[in-house]
Write a protein that holds these residues in place. Structure first.
Motif, PDB file in Angstrom:
ATOM      1  N   ASP A 183       1.820   3.625  -3.089  1.00 52.58           N
ATOM      2  CA  ASP A 183       0.984   4.737  -3.516  1.00 52.58           C
ATOM      3  C   ASP A 183       1.326   5.952  -2.652  1.00 52.58           C
ATOM      4  O   ASP A 183       1.262   5.891  -1.426  1.00 52.58           O
ATOM      5  CB  ASP A 183      -0.486   4.355  -3.343  1.00 52.58           C
ATOM      6  CG  ASP A 183      -1.436   5.403  -3.883  1.00 52.58           C
ATOM      7  OD1 ASP A 183      -1.048   6.586  -4.005  1.00 52.58           O
ATOM      8  OD2 ASP A 183      -2.580   5.035  -4.192  1.00 52.58           O
ATOM      9  N   ASP A 184       1.697   7.054  -3.289  1.00 53.88           N
ATOM     10  CA  ASP A 184       2.092   8.258  -2.548  1.00 53.88           C
ATOM     11  C   ASP A 184       1.002   8.746  -1.594  1.00 53.88           C
ATOM     12  O   ASP A 184       1.288   9.395  -0.595  1.00 53.88           O
ATOM     13  CB  ASP A 184       2.460   9.386  -3.511  1.00 53.88           C
ATOM     14  CG  ASP A 184       3.792   9.127  -4.206  1.00 53.88           C
ATOM     15  OD1 ASP A 184       4.594   8.337  -3.672  1.00 53.88           O
ATOM     16  OD2 ASP A 184       4.023   9.714  -5.274  1.00 53.88           O
ATOM     17  N   GLU A 185      -0.247   8.431  -1.885  1.00 50.90           N
ATOM     18  CA  GLU A 185      -1.350   8.847  -1.026  1.00 50.90           C
ATOM     19  C   GLU A 185      -1.234   8.261   0.387  1.00 50.90           C
ATOM     20  O   GLU A 185      -1.760   8.808   1.343  1.00 50.90           O
ATOM     21  CB  GLU A 185      -2.672   8.416  -1.667  1.00 50.90           C
ATOM     22  CG  GLU A 185      -3.902   8.929  -0.972  1.00 50.90           C
ATOM     23  CD  GLU A 185      -5.169   8.553  -1.720  1.00 50.90           C
ATOM     24  OE1 GLU A 185      -6.107   8.067  -1.074  1.00 50.90           O
ATOM     25  OE2 GLU A 185      -5.209   8.740  -2.946  1.00 50.90           O
ATOM     26  N   TYR A 186      -0.547   7.145   0.506  1.00 56.83           N
ATOM     27  CA  TYR A 186      -0.409   6.479   1.798  1.00 56.83           C
ATOM     28  C   TYR A 186       0.938   6.758   2.463  1.00 56.83           C
ATOM     29  O   TYR A 186       1.349   6.042   3.349  1.00 56.83           O
ATOM     30  CB  TYR A 186      -0.592   4.970   1.639  1.00 56.83           C
ATOM     31  CG  TYR A 186      -1.996   4.602   1.268  1.00 56.83           C
ATOM     32  CD1 TYR A 186      -2.981   4.490   2.240  1.00 56.83           C
ATOM     33  CD2 TYR A 186      -2.348   4.384  -0.057  1.00 56.83           C
ATOM     34  CE1 TYR A 186      -4.269   4.162   1.904  1.00 56.83           C
ATOM     35  CE2 TYR A 186      -3.645   4.048  -0.406  1.00 56.83           C
ATOM     36  CZ  TYR A 186      -4.607   3.945   0.584  1.00 56.83           C
ATOM     37  OH  TYR A 186      -5.883   3.622   0.250  1.00 56.83           O
ATOM     38  N   ARG A 187       1.624   7.774   2.017  1.00 54.30           N
ATOM     39  CA  ARG A 187       2.939   8.092   2.578  1.00 54.30           C
ATOM     40  C   ARG A 187       2.899   9.407   3.329  1.00 54.30           C
ATOM     41  O   ARG A 187       2.144  10.309   2.982  1.00 54.30           O
ATOM     42  CB  ARG A 187       3.981   8.189   1.459  1.00 54.30           C
ATOM     43  CG  ARG A 187       4.272   6.871   0.820  1.00 54.30           C
ATOM     44  CD  ARG A 187       5.235   7.062  -0.324  1.00 54.30           C
ATOM     45  NE  ARG A 187       5.672   5.772  -0.784  1.00 54.30           N
ATOM     46  CZ  ARG A 187       6.924   5.472  -1.031  1.00 54.30           C
ATOM     47  NH1 ARG A 187       7.867   6.357  -0.874  1.00 54.30           N
ATOM     48  NH2 ARG A 187       7.242   4.276  -1.454  1.00 54.30           N
ATOM     49  N   ASN A 188       3.762   9.514   4.322  1.00 54.43           N
ATOM     50  CA  ASN A 188       3.947  10.751   5.067  1.00 54.43           C
ATOM     51  C   ASN A 188       5.400  11.179   4.943  1.00 54.43           C
ATOM     52  O   ASN A 188       6.290  10.337   4.848  1.00 54.43           O
ATOM     53  CB  ASN A 188       3.629  10.552   6.558  1.00 54.43           C
ATOM     54  CG  ASN A 188       2.161  10.333   6.806  1.00 54.43           C
ATOM     55  OD1 ASN A 188       1.322  10.934   6.158  1.00 54.43           O
ATOM     56  ND2 ASN A 188       1.857   9.465   7.760  1.00 54.43           N
ATOM     57  N   TYR A 218       0.822  -1.207   0.000  1.00 50.39           N
ATOM     58  CA  TYR A 218       0.000   0.000   0.000  1.00 50.39           C
ATOM     59  C   TYR A 218       0.860   1.263   0.000  1.00 50.39           C
ATOM     60  O   TYR A 218       0.466   2.294  -0.521  1.00 50.39           O
ATOM     61  CB  TYR A 218      -0.965   0.012   1.182  1.00 50.39           C
ATOM     62  CG  TYR A 218      -0.287   0.228   2.524  1.00 50.39           C
ATOM     63  CD1 TYR A 218      -0.159   1.496   3.049  1.00 50.39           C
ATOM     64  CD2 TYR A 218       0.244  -0.843   3.240  1.00 50.39           C
ATOM     65  CE1 TYR A 218       0.486   1.702   4.252  1.00 50.39           C
ATOM     66  CE2 TYR A 218       0.889  -0.643   4.440  1.00 50.39           C
ATOM     67  CZ  TYR A 218       0.999   0.632   4.959  1.00 50.39           C
ATOM     68  OH  TYR A 218       1.639   0.820   6.139  1.00 50.39           O
ATOM     69  N   CYS A 219       2.055   1.178   0.572  1.00 54.18           N
ATOM     70  CA  CYS A 219       2.884   2.385   0.632  1.00 54.18           C
ATOM     71  C   CYS A 219       3.543   2.701  -0.719  1.00 54.18           C
ATOM     72  O   CYS A 219       4.225   3.708  -0.850  1.00 54.18           O
ATOM     73  CB  CYS A 219       3.916   2.295   1.750  1.00 54.18           C
ATOM     74  SG  CYS A 219       5.105   0.975   1.555  1.00 54.18           S
TER      75      CYS A 219
END
Length: 199
Positions: free
Chosen positions: A168-173, A165-166
């Motif tokens: 995808d940039d949407e799931y990264r901090n 899942y990581c």
């Protein structure tokens, strides 16, 4: 989402095809078909095939019967179908031949009391092993069960792809990479070797 879009794309552009989406429960089945309907609704008009049926169980890309009966056209349209069922359906994939199938959250099925091995036997009978056919198995992991054995089996003819899942940039901090680490073995009462833990 990728496989939903891919199957929609194939069905919306190719004649005489049939695809099946299998979900773990009724809500997930509705969600899957809603995605397909959203792709249809949001497609450019020139890429949106005529539909004969658009409901919670299927999308049938074909010329509406009223248009054929009225003589407005004799073109049947694509005659391709996207349908959705739940994995618990006792008639799953019966009476039809499919070109494509997507099983969502397959690793969750054993926990719901579904015999995945038996389900796959029936499903493989409905999807011939030939060119331009595919079965996509998609899931998040769910412990040691039959689906884990399927993943580990190098001879089952599935091409295995793991996408975290990581990815995808949407799931990264954004993280502060000035972190201090220490060996777990440095801790008092440590039972560990050389693993690293964030302090």
């Amino acid at each position: 989402t990728f496989f939903c879009a891919f199957m929609y794309w194939l069905m919306a552009l190719n004649p005489n095809k049939r695809a099946l989406g299998i979900a773990q429960n009724d809500d997930a089945a509705i969600n899957l078909n809603t995605r397909w309907q959203n792709y249809y609704i949001n497609s450019l008009p020139e890429l949106r095939p005529r539909n004969r049926k658009l409901n919670s169980e299927e999308i049938h890309f074909a010329t509406p019967l009223k248009d054929i009966k009225s003589g407005a056209t004799d073109d049947p349209g694509l005659n391709s179908i996207l349908e959705v069922q739940t994995a618990k359906d006792i008639n799953l994939a019966r009476s039809f031949t499919y070109n494509l199938c997507l099983i969502t959250e397959i690793c969750q099925l054993p926990g719901l009391g579904i015999d995945v091995k038996q389900m796959m036997i029936g499903l493989k009978a409905a999807i011939p092993r030939r060119r331009n056919t595919a079965i996509f198995l998609e899931s998040t992991a769910r412990g040691e069960n039959y689906t884990k054995k399927m993943w580990d089996n190098p001879k089952n003819n599935y091409e295995k792809v793991f996408v975290s899942y990581c990815a995808d940039d949407e799931y990264r901090n954004d993280l502060d990479w000035n972190l201090k680490y220490f060996e777990l073995s440095e801790l008092e009462d440590s039972e560990y070797g050389d693993e690293v833990k964030e302090r």
